[in-house]
Write a protein that holds these residues in place. Structure first.
Motif, PDB file in Angstrom:
ATOM      1  N   UNK A 129      17.170  17.165  -5.946  1.00  0.00           N
ATOM      2  CA  UNK A 129      17.427  18.566  -6.268  1.00  0.00           C
ATOM      3  C   UNK A 129      16.169  19.143  -6.898  1.00  0.00           C
ATOM      4  N   UNK A 130      15.618  20.182  -6.276  1.00  0.00           N
ATOM      5  CA  UNK A 130      14.439  20.832  -6.828  1.00  0.00           C
ATOM      6  C   UNK A 130      14.843  21.784  -7.948  1.00  0.00           C
TER       7      UNK A 130
ATOM      8  N   UNK B  84       9.878  24.253   2.185  1.00  0.00           N
ATOM      9  CA  UNK B  84       9.805  25.468   1.377  1.00  0.00           C
ATOM     10  C   UNK B  84      11.060  25.585   0.521  1.00  0.00           C
ATOM     11  N   UNK B  85      10.869  25.782  -0.779  1.00  0.00           N
ATOM     12  CA  UNK B  85      11.985  25.940  -1.704  1.00  0.00           C
ATOM     13  C   UNK B  85      11.814  27.275  -2.431  1.00  0.00           C
ATOM     14  N   UNK B  86      12.877  28.088  -2.398  1.00  0.00           N
ATOM     15  CA  UNK B  86      12.836  29.430  -3.004  1.00  0.00           C
ATOM     16  C   UNK B  86      14.001  29.627  -3.934  1.00  0.00           C
ATOM     17  N   UNK B  87      13.941  30.671  -4.755  1.00  0.00           N
ATOM     18  CA  UNK B  87      15.075  31.055  -5.589  1.00  0.00           C
ATOM     19  C   UNK B  87      16.167  31.629  -4.714  1.00  0.00           C
TER      20      UNK B  87
ATOM     21  N   UNK C 175      16.911  25.937  -1.345  1.00  0.00           N
ATOM     22  CA  UNK C 175      17.116  26.691  -2.570  1.00  0.00           C
ATOM     23  C   UNK C 175      16.966  25.820  -3.804  1.00  0.00           C
ATOM     24  N   UNK C 176      16.420  26.403  -4.848  1.00  0.00           N
ATOM     25  CA  UNK C 176      16.364  25.728  -6.136  1.00  0.00           C
ATOM     26  C   UNK C 176      17.794  25.379  -6.574  1.00  0.00           C
ATOM     27  N   UNK C 177      18.006  24.148  -6.989  1.00  0.00           N
ATOM     28  CA  UNK C 177      19.317  23.726  -7.456  1.00  0.00           C
ATOM     29  C   UNK C 177      20.256  23.250  -6.370  1.00  0.00           C
TER      30      UNK C 177
END
Length: 272
Positions: free
Chosen positions: A216-217, A264-267, A143-145
């Motif tokens: 942290x993305x 993979x990074x998503x909201x 996850x983002x953040x």
């Protein structure tokens, strides 16, 4: 500096001056100051005609003529008045090569460069690319953040320490290799340098950040190729070597290995 020659050796002036001691994968070093010394020559078949054994590569070392111009990198920071630039190498072995080097004094005959023996020891090691352990796992979603934890396996081949010993021409060198740093390129334009292997994530850590190697993305990977960030771990190995015996010469070599995974990074609202 090692260069591969495009010509064959001959027996003209400055010709063969001796036989390699030991099995050199890259170069043998038997040197003089341009004066020819009798050496052994194998037959055209690569065999010693008298003993029936494989002929050892023939070697030579000579002062370069003309000498490189002042300021050339071949002077290794020295002035022409400080010494001279020489070449040395085996031209008739299976892996012909020439070593170009500076020396304050003419190299001693039959001198084996311990750096070459150190490289032989290094070649015995199986230094592999990092074995990556990252959270979120490849195939999963982060996850983002949210904290990303990066770590690598600490085996002798992927992190060290890893040691080997080689001997040639009466010189024995022991080399020990260990990763001194890992640079992680995260695929989002940022990089993280970790001076240790990192900490492997466990569920009990919850949403904590890694204490020693994390990221942290701030954006998703949606617009990346395949919808994933390519994460590359580049390990730099420091290889310390020492000639056997009290007060033996020491030095250091550097090796680099890398490996990559995709994450993979998503909201957060996109996850059910």
């Amino acid at each position: 500096m090692l260069v591969t020659p495009a010509v064959q050796a001959d027996d003209g002036p400055g010709g063969s001056v001796g036989a390699c001691e030991g099995s050199f994968g890259k170069i043998c070093v038997i040197a003089n100051d341009g004066h020819t010394t009798p050496g052994r020559h194998g037959s055209g078949s690569g065999k010693n005609a008298s003993a029936g054994k494989p002929a050892k590569p023939q070697c030579e070392a000579t002062k370069m003529v003309p000498q490189p111009p002042a300021g050339s990198p071949l002077w290794e920071g020295h002035k022409p008045s400080d010494g001279a630039v020489y070449t040395r190498g085996c031209l008739t072995g299976p892996n012909p090569a020439i070593d170009i080097f500076w020396s304050a004094n003419p190299p001693a005959a039959n001198a084996i460069d311990p750096k070459i023996v150190a490289q032989m020891a290094l070649d015995k090691m199986t230094l592999a690319a990092p074995r990556i352990d990252i959270n979120p796992k490849p195939g999963g979603k982060g996850l983002v953040g949210m904290p990303v934890w990066m770590a690598v396996d600490e085996s002798p081949t992927t992190y060290g320490p890893n040691s080997a010993t080689a001997t040639a021409g009466g010189v024995t060198v022991t080399a020990t290799a260990k990763v001194k740093s890992i640079v992680w390129t995260m695929g989002d334009g940022t990089s993280v340098t970790c001076n240790g292997p990192g900490t492997v994530y466990r569920k009990s850590f919850g949403m904590k950040q890694s204490p020693d190697c994390g990221h942290v993305y701030k954006q998703t990977s949606t617009e990346q190729p395949g919808g994933k960030f390519k994460v590359t771990a580049t390990a730099t190995w420091a290889v310390d070597w020492q000639v056997a015996g009290g007060g033996g010469e020491t030095g250091q070599l550097t090796e680099v290995r890398n490996a990559a995974v995709a994450v993979t990074i998503v909201e957060s609202q996109a996850v059910n």
